[in-house]
Design an enzyme around this catalytic site. Structure first.
Site, PDB file in Angstrom:
ATOM      1  N   HIS A 236     -14.641  -3.405  13.060  1.00 13.99           N
ATOM      2  CA  HIS A 236     -15.338  -4.409  12.265  1.00 13.99           C
ATOM      3  C   HIS A 236     -14.990  -5.788  12.812  1.00 13.99           C
ATOM      4  O   HIS A 236     -13.819  -6.085  13.026  1.00 13.99           O
ATOM      5  CB  HIS A 236     -14.895  -4.287  10.797  1.00 13.99           C
ATOM      6  N   ASP A 354     -24.711  -4.661   3.188  1.00 14.53           N
ATOM      7  CA  ASP A 354     -23.371  -5.204   3.017  1.00 14.53           C
ATOM      8  C   ASP A 354     -23.468  -6.371   2.045  1.00 14.53           C
ATOM      9  O   ASP A 354     -24.306  -7.251   2.209  1.00 14.53           O
ATOM     10  CB  ASP A 354     -22.859  -5.694   4.370  1.00 14.53           C
TER      11      ASP A 354
HETATM   12  C1  DNO Z   1     -16.044  -6.808   3.428  1.00 10.78           C
HETATM   13  C2  DNO Z   1     -15.895  -5.699   4.369  1.00 10.78           C
HETATM   14  C3  DNO Z   1     -14.574  -5.718   5.119  1.00 10.78           C
HETATM   15  C4  DNO Z   1     -14.425  -4.438   5.899  1.00 10.78           C
HETATM   16  C5  DNO Z   1     -13.175  -4.307   6.701  1.00 10.78           C
HETATM   17  C6  DNO Z   1     -13.314  -3.133   7.637  1.00 10.78           C
HETATM   18  O1  DNO Z   1     -16.856  -6.774   2.574  1.00 10.78           O
HETATM   19  O2  DNO Z   1     -16.971  -5.607   5.211  1.00 10.78           O
HETATM   20  O3  DNO Z   1     -13.524  -5.847   4.230  1.00 10.78           O
HETATM   21  O4  DNO Z   1     -14.415  -3.360   5.020  1.00 10.78           O
HETATM   22  O5  DNO Z   1     -12.914  -5.445   7.415  1.00 10.78           O
HETATM   23  O6  DNO Z   1     -12.074  -2.774   8.117  1.00 10.78           O
END
Ligand code: DNO
Length: 398
Positions: A236, A354
């Site tokens: 990520h 997201d």
């Molecule tokens: C936030 C997410 C991040 C993600 C981490 C993956 O909303 O996209 O917290 O889960 O960074 O490791």
């Protein structure tokens, strides 16, 4: 593309039924209750899987692990890492035994995603996540009192930061600290100011090159296991994609990913294309990154941001911000078509809407910031419409 949805487990105020109602079939989750560095046992993974599949009428399946977090000592390269690396490998093996093949993680030191406002009020009463550069500067320079912070902001931001700090009540300062610390749901450390200072002190000698070396050391140790298990570890990007509080960040844009894949070329070393995280970086052309690293993408986070000249940004509607979501989706569909033609049975790329605004009945429900039901349902619906149209018009499988 495989429509999925993040679920934080039994404590999530948005239940599994909502995922079905939103039209997603894939569940993205993690064993958030297990402290960093401990092994995820087969029994614990199976129990969570059973919960997801308990009601067959929902048709849900755990498709992506987000996240299998990396212990801070690995990022720091501190002490004997053998047991931590072995534990990570064992968790990967256990996940693979249970059929999980896509594991998302990140290498952000100390804090994960960072915002200064978790519920910025929108016209009409919705709420959104927001990053205000001057508030972050006020925190860094005047609350944390980090040496050297002042030199990292423009005079204009510093003036507004001071103004904010002078006017803010004790309560407002506490809210700012809590917002900045809110990035990680689950089993993790949240710091107060002295705790944060202690963590920053541990990173004192670690610049971007040292952090990158620690990332490569971690990958060289675990990637053979990841590969053997038929799993993909998908990184990520940093959110926001820039150093924070003097901490280096090394997965912020195209050049960082080039270095990452050059250092560890195994196809098991992959990317989570997070359009919102990357989109907050002025230098990032997100569709271009999607095209350039298409074969590395194992998972996508689709959301949008609008950047402001001082470094602030706003989380916008999914199709509404600076990121050209149409171009991103077309890049993903083209990559899927390539995989399908190459005979890859897992050619569909899982994605999730997201973040979402808090809309209508979301407000006051206290979902994890960014993870409202209706706001994400809207985001998913918009992206689903885009996928349908783009795949039809381009003649690409959806
Ligand atoms: C936030 C997410 C991040 C993600 C981490 C993956 O909303 O996209 O917290 O889960 O960074 O490791």
């Amino acid at each position: 593309m495989e429509q999925s949805w993040r679920w934080f487990g039994p404590d999530d105020v948005v239940p599994l039924q909502a995922i079905r109602q939103a039209g997603a079939g894939g569940v993205v989750t993690a064993l958030h209750e297990i402290p960093y560095g401990e092994v995820w046992s087969v029994a614990a993974i199976k129990a969570r899987k059973a919960l997801i599949e308990a009601d067959p009428s929902l048709g849900l399946r755990w498709t992506v692990v987000e996240s299998l977090p990396i212990h801070e000592r690995i990022k720091l390269g501190e002490g004997d890492l053998g047991p931590l690396l072995a534990a990570y490998q064992e968790s990967i093996r256990n996940l693979a035994v249970c059929g999980l093949r896509t594991i998302c993680t990140n290498f952000m030191p100390v804090v994960d995603w960072t915002r200064t406002e978790l519920r910025h009020v929108l016209p009409g009463g919705g709420r959104a996540l927001r990053f205000n550069e001057h508030e972050f500067a006020a925190f860094d320079w005047l609350m944390l009192k980090r040496p050297g912070a002042e030199a990292e902001y423009t005079p204009d931001v510093l003036a507004r930061a001071r103004d904010w700090h002078v006017r803010a009540s004790e309560g407002e300062r506490d809210v700012l600290l809590a917002s900045i610390m809110a990035g990680l749901p689950g089993a993790f450390d949240r710091y107060d100011i002295p705790g944060l200072r202690r963590m920053l002190a541990r990173y004192a000698g670690i610049d971007a090159a040292a952090l990158r070396a620690n990332l490569v050391r971690f990958l060289r140790a675990v990637i053979p296991t990841v590969h053997e298990c038929g799993v993909r570890l998908v990184w990520h990007p940093d959110d926001p994609p820039r150093p924070l509080m003097g901490l280096p960040r090394i997965l912020s844009g195209a050049e960082d990913f080039r270095l990452l894949f050059e250092a560890v070329p195994s196809p098991a070393n992959g990317l989570t294309l997070c359009t919102g995280s990357l989109g907050a970086g002025a230098a990032n052309d997100v569709p271009e990154i999607a095209r350039r690293f298409a074969d590395r993408i194992g998972f996508a986070h689709l959301r949008n941001v609008r950047k402001e000249p001082d470094g602030s940004f706003m989380e916008t509607e999914h199709l509404g911000g600076d990121v050209d979501m149409v171009a991103v989706v077309i890049a993903l569909l083209e990559e899927q078509a390539r995989r399908q033609a190459a005979g890859d049975p897992g050619w569909r790329i899982p994605f999730r809407p997201d973040h979402g605004h808090e809309l209508l009945d979301d407000v006051g429900k206290n979902a994890f910031p960014g993870y409202s039901a209706i706001g994400r349902l809207k985001g998913l619906a918009e992206v689903r419409g885009l996928i349908a149209a783009a795949s039809r018009l381009r003649g690409l499988p959806s």
